[in-house]
Design an enzyme around this catalytic site. Structure first.
Site, PDB file in Angstrom:
ATOM      1  N   ALA A  35      75.574  27.933  25.649  1.00 48.42           N
ATOM      2  CA  ALA A  35      76.539  28.505  24.748  1.00 48.42           C
ATOM      3  C   ALA A  35      75.960  28.390  23.203  1.00 48.42           C
ATOM      4  O   ALA A  35      76.127  29.054  22.342  1.00 48.42           O
ATOM      5  CB  ALA A  35      77.700  27.410  24.740  1.00 48.42           C
ATOM      6  N   SER A  83      44.045  48.323  44.315  1.00 49.67           N
ATOM      7  CA  SER A  83      44.904  47.990  45.415  1.00 49.67           C
ATOM      8  C   SER A  83      43.900  46.713  46.130  1.00 49.67           C
ATOM      9  O   SER A  83      43.072  46.457  45.627  1.00 49.67           O
ATOM     10  CB  SER A  83      45.203  48.973  46.087  1.00 49.67           C
ATOM     11  OG  SER A  83      44.192  49.524  46.606  1.00 49.67           O
ATOM     12  N   LEU A  84      44.787  46.382  47.208  1.00 44.75           N
ATOM     13  CA  LEU A  84      44.151  45.236  47.992  1.00 44.75           C
ATOM     14  C   LEU A  84      43.827  45.656  49.179  1.00 44.75           C
ATOM     15  O   LEU A  84      44.652  46.545  49.958  1.00 44.75           O
ATOM     16  CB  LEU A  84      44.891  44.043  47.948  1.00 44.75           C
ATOM     17  CG  LEU A  84      45.141  43.373  46.567  1.00 44.75           C
ATOM     18  CD1 LEU A  84      46.347  42.291  47.012  1.00 44.75           C
ATOM     19  CD2 LEU A  84      43.866  42.319  46.739  1.00 44.75           C
ATOM     20  N   LYS A 115      51.912  36.616  47.699  1.00 43.87           N
ATOM     21  CA  LYS A 115      51.794  38.006  47.237  1.00 43.87           C
ATOM     22  C   LYS A 115      53.255  38.840  47.142  1.00 43.87           C
ATOM     23  O   LYS A 115      54.180  38.755  48.051  1.00 43.87           O
ATOM     24  CB  LYS A 115      51.173  38.866  48.425  1.00 43.87           C
ATOM     25  CG  LYS A 115      50.845  40.318  48.103  1.00 43.87           C
ATOM     26  CD  LYS A 115      50.106  41.045  49.009  1.00 43.87           C
ATOM     27  CE  LYS A 115      50.006  42.558  48.560  1.00 43.87           C
ATOM     28  NZ  LYS A 115      51.037  43.460  48.436  1.00 43.87           N
ATOM     29  N   GLU A 170      53.576  41.153  38.959  1.00 36.74           N
ATOM     30  CA  GLU A 170      54.533  41.851  39.576  1.00 36.74           C
ATOM     31  C   GLU A 170      55.974  41.639  39.215  1.00 36.74           C
ATOM     32  O   GLU A 170      56.377  40.416  39.077  1.00 36.74           O
ATOM     33  CB  GLU A 170      54.204  41.340  41.224  1.00 36.74           C
ATOM     34  CG  GLU A 170      54.865  42.160  42.173  1.00 36.74           C
ATOM     35  CD  GLU A 170      53.796  43.202  42.738  1.00 36.74           C
ATOM     36  OE1 GLU A 170      52.515  43.155  42.110  1.00 36.74           O
ATOM     37  OE2 GLU A 170      54.189  43.958  43.622  1.00 36.74           O
ATOM     38  N   LYS A 286      41.424  35.376  46.554  1.00 34.07           N
ATOM     39  CA  LYS A 286      40.483  35.813  45.506  1.00 34.07           C
ATOM     40  C   LYS A 286      39.511  34.960  45.483  1.00 34.07           C
ATOM     41  O   LYS A 286      39.544  33.563  45.385  1.00 34.07           O
ATOM     42  CB  LYS A 286      41.377  35.853  44.105  1.00 34.07           C
ATOM     43  CG  LYS A 286      42.226  37.143  44.241  1.00 34.07           C
ATOM     44  CD  LYS A 286      43.083  36.806  42.969  1.00 34.07           C
ATOM     45  CE  LYS A 286      44.424  37.816  43.039  1.00 34.07           C
ATOM     46  NZ  LYS A 286      45.141  38.164  41.743  1.00 34.07           N
TER      47      LYS A 286
HETATM   48  N1  0OW Z   1      51.644  41.267  44.437  1.00 36.31           N
HETATM   49  C1  0OW Z   1      50.847  40.182  44.027  1.00 36.31           C
HETATM   50  O1  0OW Z   1      51.257  39.207  44.056  1.00 36.31           O
HETATM   51  C2  0OW Z   1      49.423  40.541  43.459  1.00 36.31           C
HETATM   52  C3  0OW Z   1      48.758  39.373  43.365  1.00 36.31           C
HETATM   53  N2  0OW Z   1      49.065  37.884  43.316  1.00 36.31           N
HETATM   54  N3  0OW Z   1      47.580  39.432  42.907  1.00 36.31           N
HETATM   55  C4  0OW Z   1      46.920  40.644  42.809  1.00 36.31           C
HETATM   56  O2  0OW Z   1      45.655  40.944  42.431  1.00 36.31           O
HETATM   57  C5  0OW Z   1      45.157  41.946  42.053  1.00 36.31           C
HETATM   58  C6  0OW Z   1      43.967  41.921  41.346  1.00 36.31           C
HETATM   59  C7  0OW Z   1      42.856  42.928  41.678  1.00 36.31           C
HETATM   60  C8  0OW Z   1      43.396  43.567  42.980  1.00 36.31           C
HETATM   61  C9  0OW Z   1      44.675  43.092  43.162  1.00 36.31           C
HETATM   62  N4  0OW Z   1      47.536  41.882  43.081  1.00 36.31           N
HETATM   63  C10 0OW Z   1      49.048  41.621  43.413  1.00 36.31           C
HETATM   64  O3  0OW Z   1      49.705  42.876  43.754  1.00 36.31           O
HETATM   65  C11 0OW Z   1      48.808  43.979  43.672  1.00 36.31           C
HETATM   66  C12 0OW Z   1      49.427  45.062  42.965  1.00 36.31           C
HETATM   67  C13 0OW Z   1      49.109  46.415  43.382  1.00 36.31           C
HETATM   68  C14 0OW Z   1      48.585  46.184  44.878  1.00 36.31           C
HETATM   69  C15 0OW Z   1      48.907  44.790  44.851  1.00 36.31           C
HETATM   70  O4  0OW Z   1      50.026  44.686  45.593  1.00 36.31           O
END
Ligand code: 0OW
Length: 326
Positions: A35, A83-84, A115, A170, A286
């Site tokens: 408030a 991407s991963l 993630k 994200e 990582k």
């Molecule tokens: N979705 C996540 O929580 C997440 C994360 N905790 N850390 C990374 O590090 C990046 C850095 C280099 C490659 C990926 N990426 C994430 O999501 C990515 C966004 C696009 C593809 C992955 O989902």
């Protein structure tokens, strides 16, 4: 109240409200009742209406713009949003670990992160002011959704230090907000969203920022686009810097000395996943040191120094249960 006093009072109110918003939305530790925040915000809105020249982009009153955009501009990311690669079992993770050790030897650490299952976005700050936000898009070119990202209360509109940098994270819709939104849609006979990720993406791709503002979105930042101009030497130091600057990072991250500790962390979260207030679709692992990340390099689309361990999709499990039951 003369102009000088009004100006000082407006700046004080803007700083105070930004601080309170940081405590509430980033630290989850509000120091005043809601408030009182609302009263101060109303006072600032009235003062800015009286003295419109005092409205600045980093004022807390500027989060929800009234404009309805025609379309989203395209934005080129300063460095690609990769991407991963995916791992689906222990063997895949051990394979990833073997390749890392082949390249950098045994003296390194991992950082494990949840993630988050949302929409990857990039936020640009100049001298500490939030100037632009974009979707990941194809990793090189995304859409400018600055107006919609400004409505996310955990995104600082001014950093605690006047730095110029690009950060990645994200954006997501918490499970509770997702349930409430879908119940409201069902009541209006509208098509519900399939999952919180689609709901977050759909909300941030709205041309009317008031719709995005109504969706209670949140964000976790997980990286720095160009760590060059910071003196962070590792990913974990980079995340600590993001915390110092006022960003919201996910606190469940853990430094792991080896793949055994990584496997333990992953195992733990398979159990705890359903109790989280947001969806995760895996664990990101990582290599911590930036220098070793450089040594490992990347493929065209994903880094060799990171991998995503993917959980089996929850929906599949639900469907399987239904089949067994029927
Ligand atoms: N979705 C996540 O929580 C997440 C994360 N905790 N850390 C990374 O590090 C990046 C850095 C280099 C490659 C990926 N990426 C994430 O999501 C990515 C966004 C696009 C593809 C992955 O989902």
């Amino acid at each position: 109240m003369d102009l000088k006093t009004a100006e000082a009072h407006v700046r004080d109110l803007q700083n105070l409200l930004n601080q309170y918003s940081y405590e509430y939305h980033v630290l989850d530790k509000p120091s005043i009742p809601d408030a009182e925040y609302d009263t101060l915000l109303r006072e600032l809105i009235e003062l800015e209406e009286k003295f419109p020249e005092m409205v600045t982009p980093d004022s807390p009153t500027q989060r929800v713009g009234g404009t309805i955009l025609e379309m989203f501009e395209k934005v080129e990311h300063t460095s690609p949003m990769l991407s991963l690669g995916n791992a689906f079992n222990e063997a895949d993770l051990r394979d990833f670990d073997r390749k890392v050790r082949q390249a950098v030897g045994d003296n390194f650490s991992y950082v494990c992160e949840l993630k988050i299952d949302g929409l990857a976005v990039s936020l640009r700050y100049e001298d500490g002011i939030f100037v632009r936000g974009a979707t990941r898009g194809d990793g090189t070119v995304g859409e400018d959704i600055t107006a919609n990202l400004r409505t996310i209360k955990s995104i600082p509109i001014r950093l605690r230090e006047p730095m110029t940098l690009e950060v990645r994270g994200e954006a997501f819709m918490p499970k509770k907000s997702f349930e409430a939104l879908n119940n409201a849609k069902l009541e209006r006979d509208e098509e519900p969203f399939a999952n919180p990720r689609n709901a977050a993406a759909g909300s941030l791709r709205q041309l009317d920022t008031r719709i995005a503002a109504s969706r209670n979105l949140d964000i976790f930042l997980y990286g720095i686009g160009d760590a060059g101009n910071t003196n962070a030497a590792s990913h974990s130091e980079g995340l600590d810097l993001l915390d110092r600057l006022g960003f919201k990072t996910n606190k469940e991250r853990k430094k792991c000395a080896n793949i055994e500790e990584v496997l333990e962390y992953v195992e733990g979260w398979v159990e705890k996943r359903p109790n989280l207030p947001y969806d995760i679709d895996g664990i990101v692992i990582k290599v911590d040191s930036y220098e070793q990340q450089e040594q490992l390099g990347r493929t065209a689309k994903s880094p060799r120094w990171a991998i995503a361990f993917k959980f089996p999709a929850e929906e599949v499990v639900t469907k399987l249960k239904n089949i067994e039951l029927s």
